[in-house]
Design an enzyme around this catalytic site. Sequence first.
Site, PDB file in Angstrom:
ATOM      1  N   ASN A   1      17.019  97.400  69.206  1.00 55.43           N
ATOM      2  CA  ASN A   1      18.120  96.472  68.930  1.00 55.43           C
ATOM      3  C   ASN A   1      18.935  96.837  67.688  1.00 55.43           C
ATOM      4  OD1 ASN A   1      15.887  95.746  67.371  1.00 55.43           O
ATOM      5  ND2 ASN A   1      16.436  93.580  67.371  1.00 55.43           N
TER       6      ASN A   1
ATOM      7  N   GLU B   1       8.492  93.941  55.404  1.00 56.19           N
ATOM      8  CA  GLU B   1       9.506  94.951  55.091  1.00 56.19           C
ATOM      9  C   GLU B   1      10.462  94.334  54.074  1.00 56.19           C
ATOM     10  OE1 GLU B   1      11.106  96.251  58.944  1.00 56.19           O
ATOM     11  OE2 GLU B   1       9.691  97.919  58.863  1.00 56.19           O
TER      12      GLU B   1
END
Length: 487
Positions: free
Chosen positions: A151, A461
């Site tokens: 994506n 992250e």
Amino acid sequence: MSTPVYQNFIHGQFLANQSGNTFDVKNPATDTVIYKVEIADESIQQAAIKSAQQGFAQWSAMTPVARSRILLKAVALLRERNDELALVEVLDTGKPMQEANCVDIETGADVIEYFAGLAPTQLGQQQMVGDDFYYTRKEPLGICAGIGAWNYPLQIACWKSGPALAAGNAFIFKPSEETPLGAIKLAEIFIEAGVPAGVFNVVQGAGEVGQWLTAHPQIDKVSFTGEVGTGKKVVASAASTLKDVTMELGGKSPLIVFEDANVEQAVSAAMLGNFYTQGEICTNCTRIYVHKTLYQSFIDELKARTEKNIIAGDPQDLNVNFGALISKKHQELVLSYIDSGLSQGATLLTGGTALSPASAPNGYFVAPTVFVDCHDDMSIVKEEIFGPVMSVLVFEDEDDVIKRANATHLGLAAGVFTQDIKRAHRVIHQLQAGICWINAYGNSPAEMPVGGYKQSGIGRENGVETLDHYTQTKSIYVGMSDIESPF
Ligand code: NAD
């Protein structure tokens, strides 16, 4: 014109495989093959490891400031080539250019820049223990692997390699087989910026190449972005060599709109969190819980704006704000969820069909779809669809809606809209999700750690803590006095 063929990118250059096997990559907006990619066979896999070992030796020996300087050059090149790279992403993913040219490359570059800045700030500790003392060093892990989803292909490659490289690791990245080109472009940019050969290699292929990375004994960590089911396979395989893992997985995130919310703002958030990137975003708020008193005005505004403001079509047209889904197979899956919504008794407020816009008649489009009268036990409310399908539910009581929002094995994101500052924090603190927004939705700056609770992920992250996920602490005890020994 013959179809371009891309090879794997190993040790600073393209490297031919021995098997000759390739796979096709299609433009989702046109249903045509745009290029082919060679699959990383055993010869490529061996070369990738050998090269990464050499790359690691050189890169990890450099000072953090020297690494930082090189990474910042890569950041400048990413920004300089924004439009060209955005086009790569548009052709691979089917997303609108009006998004890719201001989000995908920029947010990738931001994260590399952020970690390049942090790299030289990493400190060890030192403490006296009597006359003796110890100190710690933050050392890189070695060779890390990244496995990406389709994506945000280039952004994912940047979000994974940025902290890994800043901390001194070598990286082998496998992009999704649907969107393999962005990572190659990033590899070329790293080389041009001065990153030594072997520090960032790109191997290509589907699950079996990913599986090889997760099981390889010379690979010290895997950072994975993808579905929960695939993530479980990755963790199981990584367990065979006890690799460190970071898992960025799927979600089914709730947005709770209280009776005092600004309806216009809440509808904006709901639309962004369901229709941006044609609904293919992991943090999307696909379960919208609206307070009973606001329900009618919310769905009236939602329907009007969805039908008026969304423009599907050729993603390269800058007026288009809604693109094609990644593949025919995915389009069919999303449409099958829409069928299940109807058969399980939800009411279609708008959308619900495939689309064939005049400017991209063969693309894999699904209309922005809103279901109302939804219940918590419907498949469309329980399962991640990863397409433009929003479920709207009604609630009356704060405690009850918190329970309903948390009644899922996923926990990636959550949002609350209210003007009541105490309620906003009280509710957010009880939601079981790693990424939360109050009177906002979807923003994800480099500084903010992101990752999931429950089955939506392991590790984080972005944000300062991510450097810890790419380093290991070495403790060194220093004896200053004679050893006392009974022997
Ligand atoms: P996927 O799980 O099908 O594939 C992801 C990657 O894993 C691909 O590169 C694929 O080739 C590889 N793969 C497949 N089988 C493998 C195996 N056995 N071992 C190792 N690798 C293997 O996911 P997708 O369809 O590409 O992406 C969509 C999913 O990604 C959604 O669930 C979405 O929520 C999730 N996602 C999560 C985040 C996040 O940050 N949490 C971000 C983007 C997407």
